[in-house]
Design a protein around this motif. Structure first.
Motif, short mmCIF file in Angstrom:
data_model
loop_
_atom_site.label_atom_id
_atom_site.label_comp_id
_atom_site.label_asym_id
_atom_site.label_seq_id
_atom_site.Cartn_x
_atom_site.Cartn_y
_atom_site.Cartn_z
N UNK A 10 -5.93 -67.49 -30.63
CA UNK A 10 -6.71 -66.47 -31.15
C UNK A 10 -8.20 -66.84 -31.33
N UNK A 11 -8.96 -65.66 -31.40
CA UNK A 11 -10.61 -66.02 -31.04
C UNK A 11 -10.96 -66.69 -32.24
N UNK A 12 -11.93 -67.68 -32.12
CA UNK A 12 -12.58 -68.40 -33.02
C UNK A 12 -13.60 -67.69 -34.00
N UNK A 13 -13.39 -68.21 -35.34
CA UNK A 13 -14.42 -67.71 -36.39
C UNK A 13 -15.56 -68.53 -36.34
N UNK A 14 -15.57 -69.71 -35.80
CA UNK A 14 -16.76 -70.60 -36.02
C UNK A 14 -17.32 -70.84 -34.51
N UNK A 15 -17.22 -70.25 -33.60
CA UNK A 15 -17.75 -70.45 -32.41
C UNK A 15 -18.89 -69.36 -32.08
N UNK A 16 -19.76 -69.73 -31.05
CA UNK A 16 -20.83 -68.91 -30.63
C UNK A 16 -20.65 -68.36 -29.25
N UNK A 17 -19.30 -68.52 -28.62
CA UNK A 17 -19.22 -67.63 -27.42
C UNK A 17 -19.03 -66.35 -27.58
N UNK A 18 -19.39 -65.46 -26.49
CA UNK A 18 -19.21 -64.11 -26.82
C UNK A 18 -17.82 -63.39 -27.00
N UNK A 19 -16.87 -64.11 -26.79
CA UNK A 19 -15.51 -63.65 -26.82
C UNK A 19 -14.92 -64.26 -28.18
N UNK A 20 -15.67 -64.62 -28.88
CA UNK A 20 -15.06 -65.16 -30.27
C UNK A 20 -15.67 -64.50 -31.18
N UNK A 21 -15.36 -64.78 -32.55
CA UNK A 21 -15.80 -64.17 -33.66
C UNK A 21 -17.00 -64.63 -34.77
N UNK A 22 -17.80 -65.88 -34.05
CA UNK A 22 -18.67 -66.32 -34.70
C UNK A 22 -19.73 -65.47 -35.24
N UNK A 23 -20.15 -64.41 -34.78
CA UNK A 23 -21.07 -63.51 -35.45
C UNK A 23 -20.52 -62.78 -36.45
N UNK A 24 -19.35 -62.44 -36.45
CA UNK A 24 -18.45 -61.76 -37.49
C UNK A 24 -18.19 -62.74 -38.71
#
Length: 65
Positions: free
Chosen positions: A10-24
């Motif tokens: 799954x997409x990570x919640x604590x990542x800053x890559x564009x495909x992950x959920x860091x911004x969310x």
């Protein structure tokens, strides 16, 4: 508390890559939510104090066929 399912690609919640959920994840935190990663390959139950579960595009099946 919110749990973000991981361990199945799954997409990570604590990542800053564009495909992950860091911004969310940052937006949730700004609104007072605590979102933690939850790897169901290691932990078989969701904590009792969880009020929100986020599942984002798993790449591996949860259950064997």
């Amino acid at each position: 508390m919110g749990s973000v399912i991981e361990g199945h690609g799954e997409r990570a919640i604590n990542s800053n890559t564009p495909i992950d959920l860091g911004r969310f994840g940052r937006e949730l935190k700004a609104q007072g939510y605590l979102a933690r990663s939850l790897d169901l390959t290691r932990l078989k139950t969701i904590p009792d104090n969880t009020r929100l579960v986020i599942l984002s595009t798993p790449q591996i099946s949860f259950f064997s066929e």
